[in-house]
Write a protein that holds these residues in place. Structure first.
Motif, PDB file in Angstrom:
ATOM      1  N   GLY A  89     -11.738 -11.466   1.177  1.00  0.00           N
ATOM      2  CA  GLY A  89     -12.967 -11.112   0.851  1.00  0.00           C
ATOM      3  C   GLY A  89     -12.694 -10.096  -0.401  1.00  0.00           C
ATOM      4  O   GLY A  89     -11.849  -9.643  -0.767  1.00  0.00           O
ATOM      5  N   GLU A  90     -13.932  -9.584  -0.781  1.00  0.00           N
ATOM      6  CA  GLU A  90     -14.109  -8.610  -1.803  1.00  0.00           C
ATOM      7  C   GLU A  90     -13.824  -7.276  -1.145  1.00  0.00           C
ATOM      8  O   GLU A  90     -13.949  -6.981  -0.163  1.00  0.00           O
ATOM      9  CB  GLU A  90     -15.614  -8.569  -2.416  1.00  0.00           C
ATOM     10  N   GLY A  91     -13.767  -6.218  -2.033  1.00  0.00           N
ATOM     11  CA  GLY A  91     -13.388  -4.841  -1.675  1.00  0.00           C
ATOM     12  C   GLY A  91     -11.975  -4.662  -1.842  1.00  0.00           C
ATOM     13  O   GLY A  91     -11.064  -5.089  -2.028  1.00  0.00           O
ATOM     14  N   SER A  92     -11.770  -3.241  -1.733  1.00  0.00           N
ATOM     15  CA  SER A  92     -10.583  -2.524  -1.918  1.00  0.00           C
ATOM     16  C   SER A  92      -9.557  -3.101  -0.590  1.00  0.00           C
ATOM     17  O   SER A  92      -9.863  -3.658   0.223  1.00  0.00           O
ATOM     18  CB  SER A  92     -10.592  -1.082  -1.944  1.00  0.00           C
ATOM     19  N   ARG A  98     -10.272  -2.524   6.798  1.00  0.00           N
ATOM     20  CA  ARG A  98     -11.267  -2.097   7.738  1.00  0.00           C
ATOM     21  C   ARG A  98     -12.187  -3.353   8.424  1.00  0.00           C
ATOM     22  O   ARG A  98     -12.471  -3.117   9.446  1.00  0.00           O
ATOM     23  CB  ARG A  98     -11.805  -0.853   6.947  1.00  0.00           C
ATOM     24  N   GLY A  99     -12.601  -4.144   7.384  1.00  0.00           N
ATOM     25  CA  GLY A  99     -13.379  -5.264   8.018  1.00  0.00           C
ATOM     26  C   GLY A  99     -12.813  -6.080   8.935  1.00  0.00           C
ATOM     27  O   GLY A  99     -13.421  -6.348   9.963  1.00  0.00           O
ATOM     28  N   GLU A 145       0.620  -8.148   2.541  1.00  0.00           N
ATOM     29  CA  GLU A 145       0.308  -8.402   1.232  1.00  0.00           C
ATOM     30  C   GLU A 145      -0.949  -7.437   0.846  1.00  0.00           C
ATOM     31  O   GLU A 145      -0.662  -7.087  -0.255  1.00  0.00           O
ATOM     32  CB  GLU A 145       0.080  -9.818   1.257  1.00  0.00           C
ATOM     33  N   VAL A 146      -1.939  -7.636   1.617  1.00  0.00           N
ATOM     34  CA  VAL A 146      -2.904  -6.532   1.455  1.00  0.00           C
ATOM     35  C   VAL A 146      -2.486  -5.105   1.050  1.00  0.00           C
ATOM     36  O   VAL A 146      -3.042  -4.364   0.227  1.00  0.00           O
ATOM     37  CB  VAL A 146      -4.124  -6.930   2.424  1.00  0.00           C
ATOM     38  N   LEU A 147      -1.943  -4.737   2.185  1.00  0.00           N
ATOM     39  CA  LEU A 147      -1.480  -3.103   1.935  1.00  0.00           C
ATOM     40  C   LEU A 147      -0.616  -2.817   0.749  1.00  0.00           C
ATOM     41  O   LEU A 147      -0.735  -1.936   0.105  1.00  0.00           O
ATOM     42  CB  LEU A 147      -0.693  -2.778   3.307  1.00  0.00           C
ATOM     43  N   GLU A 148       0.314  -3.969   0.271  1.00  0.00           N
ATOM     44  CA  GLU A 148       0.905  -3.835  -0.695  1.00  0.00           C
ATOM     45  C   GLU A 148       0.065  -3.816  -2.096  1.00  0.00           C
ATOM     46  O   GLU A 148       0.506  -3.050  -3.015  1.00  0.00           O
ATOM     47  CB  GLU A 148       2.194  -5.042  -0.652  1.00  0.00           C
ATOM     48  N   GLU A 149      -0.771  -4.281  -1.826  1.00  0.00           N
ATOM     49  CA  GLU A 149      -1.749  -4.598  -3.099  1.00  0.00           C
ATOM     50  C   GLU A 149      -2.203  -3.044  -3.182  1.00  0.00           C
ATOM     51  O   GLU A 149      -2.551  -2.718  -4.464  1.00  0.00           O
ATOM     52  CB  GLU A 149      -2.883  -5.616  -2.770  1.00  0.00           C
ATOM     53  N   GLY A 150      -3.005  -2.459  -2.162  1.00  0.00           N
ATOM     54  CA  GLY A 150      -3.283  -1.293  -2.191  1.00  0.00           C
ATOM     55  C   GLY A 150      -2.410  -0.048  -2.722  1.00  0.00           C
ATOM     56  O   GLY A 150      -2.522   0.796  -3.436  1.00  0.00           O
ATOM     57  N   ARG A 151      -1.024  -0.304  -2.362  1.00  0.00           N
ATOM     58  CA  ARG A 151      -0.071   0.516  -2.775  1.00  0.00           C
ATOM     59  C   ARG A 151       0.035   0.467  -4.246  1.00  0.00           C
ATOM     60  O   ARG A 151       0.440   1.366  -4.761  1.00  0.00           O
ATOM     61  CB  ARG A 151       1.305   0.348  -1.894  1.00  0.00           C
ATOM     62  N   ALA A 152       0.418  -0.728  -4.645  1.00  0.00           N
ATOM     63  CA  ALA A 152       0.689  -1.144  -6.030  1.00  0.00           C
ATOM     64  C   ALA A 152      -0.403  -0.317  -6.773  1.00  0.00           C
ATOM     65  O   ALA A 152      -0.428  -0.147  -8.133  1.00  0.00           O
ATOM     66  CB  ALA A 152       0.798  -2.668  -6.180  1.00  0.00           C
ATOM     67  N   SER A 153      -1.740  -0.790  -6.582  1.00  0.00           N
ATOM     68  CA  SER A 153      -2.879  -0.134  -7.468  1.00  0.00           C
ATOM     69  C   SER A 153      -3.164   1.311  -7.305  1.00  0.00           C
ATOM     70  O   SER A 153      -3.946   1.834  -7.997  1.00  0.00           O
ATOM     71  CB  SER A 153      -4.234  -0.757  -6.854  1.00  0.00           C
ATOM     72  N   GLY A 154      -2.387   2.174  -6.399  1.00  0.00           N
ATOM     73  CA  GLY A 154      -2.395   3.590  -6.117  1.00  0.00           C
ATOM     74  C   GLY A 154      -3.703   3.751  -5.157  1.00  0.00           C
ATOM     75  O   GLY A 154      -3.768   5.191  -4.909  1.00  0.00           O
ATOM     76  N   THR A 204      -4.559   7.194   2.202  1.00  0.00           N
ATOM     77  CA  THR A 204      -5.424   6.786   1.151  1.00  0.00           C
ATOM     78  C   THR A 204      -5.404   8.004   0.104  1.00  0.00           C
ATOM     79  O   THR A 204      -5.734   9.035   0.573  1.00  0.00           O
ATOM     80  CB  THR A 204      -6.669   6.391   1.620  1.00  0.00           C
ATOM     81  N   ARG A 205      -5.096   7.804  -1.122  1.00  0.00           N
ATOM     82  CA  ARG A 205      -5.304   8.885  -2.319  1.00  0.00           C
ATOM     83  C   ARG A 205      -6.677   8.970  -2.597  1.00  0.00           C
ATOM     84  O   ARG A 205      -7.708   8.143  -2.519  1.00  0.00           O
ATOM     85  CB  ARG A 205      -4.507   8.276  -3.467  1.00  0.00           C
TER      86      ARG A 205
END
Length: 206
Positions: A89-92, A98-99, A145-154, A204-205
């Motif tokens: 879905g949408e969101g970080s 969390r959802g 994959e979702v966690l890696e997206e978050g890491r890659a985006s900072g 989380t930064r």
């Protein structure tokens, strides 16, 4: 149908198993496997739950093993569809994880797929075990994959281990079901999820 559980696919391989009676037999088997396990799911109980006769059952399926294979795969596909919607879905990245963790669940019934994976008669049969194994592998991979997206985006710090964290998320959810069922109270599940989210918050930064 449990809260927010999406229905599985329609006709099975586009065959006669997609008929109304076949679908009732599949859904009856899914529920009985969840409630009673493989041994406790008798052909008679399936027929009674589905409102179908013996002739109808054996018209669509070769017998209980064939029907159980279809039902197990359907349950695995439904779990995957629900998780895919939560995580896609949408969101970080954090918001999507969390959802997934906080969505409404029938906690005291336990996880439908996790329960099947604890049934010795199911895990002893490769054709029944494989859909479960594939689904949990997919879930760990999708979370990673979702966690890696978050890491890659900072969003998450660079020390986050996406595959290890994904495995921990799946383990906490499944273990939370067990704790809640043992206590007869959803509170231990919520506590486990909230603790996990606290650990993710620490990664989380600002």
């Amino acid at each position: 149908m449990t809260p927010r559980e999406r229905p599985g696919p329609g006709p099975v391989n586009g065959s006669a198993k997609g008929s109304g009676t076949a679908e009732k037999l599949i859904e009856a088997t899914r529920e009985l496997l969840w409630d009673r396990g493989y041994v406790g799911t008798s052909p008679k109980a399936i027929q009674q739950r589905a409102g179908a006769g013996q002739g109808s059952m054996y018209h669509h399926f070769d017998g209980k093993p064939d029907l159980a294979r279809t039902a197990v795969r359907r349950s695995a596909e439904a779990m995957r569809a629900t998780a895919a919607a939560d995580l896609g879905g949408e969101g970080s990245a954090y918001e999507r994880v969390r959802g997934y963790l906080l969505r409404e669940r029938a906690v005291l019934r336990g996880c439908r797929v996790g329960g099947l994976a604890q049934d010795p008669d199911i895990v002893a049969e490769p054709a029944l075990r494989e859909p479960l194994e594939e689904t949990f592998a997919w879930l760990r991979g999708r979370l990673a994959e979702v966690l890696e997206e978050g890491r890659a985006s900072g969003e998450f710090d660079g020390a986050l281990d996406p595959p290890g964290t994904a495995a921990a998320i799946v383990a906490v959810v499944q273990g939370g079901y067990v704790l809640a069922r043992a206590a007869g109270d959803p509170a231990p599940f919520r506590q486990a999820v909230e603790g996990l989210l606290g650990l993710l918050d620490a990664r989380t930064r600002p």
